[in-house]
Scaffold this motif. Sequence first.
Motif, PDB file in Angstrom:
ATOM      1  N   VAL A   3      35.578  61.175  14.376  1.00 48.60           N
ATOM      2  CA  VAL A   3      35.112  59.801  15.399  1.00 48.60           C
ATOM      3  C   VAL A   3      35.018  60.811  16.622  1.00 48.60           C
ATOM      4  N   ILE A   4      34.764  61.388  17.119  1.00 50.03           N
ATOM      5  CA  ILE A   4      33.794  61.990  18.237  1.00 50.03           C
ATOM      6  C   ILE A   4      32.815  61.938  18.112  1.00 50.03           C
ATOM      7  N   TYR A   7      31.523  57.922  18.103  1.00 52.28           N
ATOM      8  CA  TYR A   7      31.455  57.887  19.740  1.00 52.28           C
ATOM      9  C   TYR A   7      29.635  58.247  20.257  1.00 52.28           C
ATOM     10  N   ALA A  10      27.389  56.024  19.291  1.00 55.91           N
ATOM     11  CA  ALA A  10      27.248  54.947  19.825  1.00 55.91           C
ATOM     12  C   ALA A  10      26.711  54.717  20.984  1.00 55.91           C
ATOM     13  N   SER A  17      30.148  51.148  26.346  1.00 57.64           N
ATOM     14  CA  SER A  17      31.717  51.403  25.673  1.00 57.64           C
ATOM     15  C   SER A  17      32.107  51.205  24.271  1.00 57.64           C
ATOM     16  N   PRO A  18      31.044  51.571  23.087  1.00 56.91           N
ATOM     17  CA  PRO A  18      32.198  52.078  22.235  1.00 56.91           C
ATOM     18  C   PRO A  18      34.183  51.077  21.659  1.00 56.91           C
ATOM     19  N   SER A  19      33.635  50.253  20.691  1.00 53.38           N
ATOM     20  CA  SER A  19      35.339  49.810  20.317  1.00 53.38           C
ATOM     21  C   SER A  19      35.644  50.473  19.356  1.00 53.38           C
ATOM     22  N   ASP A  22      32.847  49.566  16.430  1.00 52.11           N
ATOM     23  CA  ASP A  22      32.283  49.296  15.842  1.00 52.11           C
ATOM     24  C   ASP A  22      32.141  51.497  15.919  1.00 52.11           C
ATOM     25  N   LEU A  23      32.656  52.178  15.951  1.00 49.35           N
ATOM     26  CA  LEU A  23      33.238  53.575  15.746  1.00 49.35           C
ATOM     27  C   LEU A  23      33.386  53.338  13.422  1.00 49.35           C
ATOM     28  N   ILE A  39      40.581  57.213  16.039  1.00 45.41           N
ATOM     29  CA  ILE A  39      40.178  56.277  16.458  1.00 45.41           C
ATOM     30  C   ILE A  39      40.652  56.363  17.953  1.00 45.41           C
ATOM     31  N   LEU A  42      41.384  58.721  20.161  1.00 45.53           N
ATOM     32  CA  LEU A  42      39.879  58.873  21.532  1.00 45.53           C
ATOM     33  C   LEU A  42      39.497  58.151  22.186  1.00 45.53           C
ATOM     34  N   LEU A  43      39.703  56.858  21.383  1.00 46.61           N
ATOM     35  CA  LEU A  43      39.295  55.519  22.708  1.00 46.61           C
ATOM     36  C   LEU A  43      40.587  55.942  23.616  1.00 46.61           C
TER      37      LEU A  43
END
Length: 115
Positions: A3-4, A7, A10, A17-19, A22-23, A39, A42-43
């Motif tokens: 996931v990182i 990110y 992206a 600013s990935p959502s 997007d991930l 996800i 992380l966000l």
Amino acid sequence: MKVIAAYLLALLGGNTSPSAEDLKKILGSVGADADEDRIELLLSEIKDKDITELIASGREKLASVPSGGGGGVAVAATGGGGAAPAAAAAAEPKKEEKAAEKEESDDDMGFSLFD
């Protein structure tokens, strides 16, 4: 970790600013499963933070983590000098074998970043 990586990909692709979507799209493009909880975690953790500052602070924290191997052979001192040189000579081939195994595993390079 995937996931990182998604990110960061992206961000490198120009998305400032990935959502979550997007991930998921990035992870899906390589056939990796997207875990919604990770996800969102992380966000939420990096919301309103500069990624370069986060990486710099993480690098500082990792600098204090011991990462060396203890691989030295301890030989008890005995009255005669013959045991220590023999033990040291016996330890040398093991180090060479480990180095050879490391090189063989690097030749493959058939790994996937998202597995």
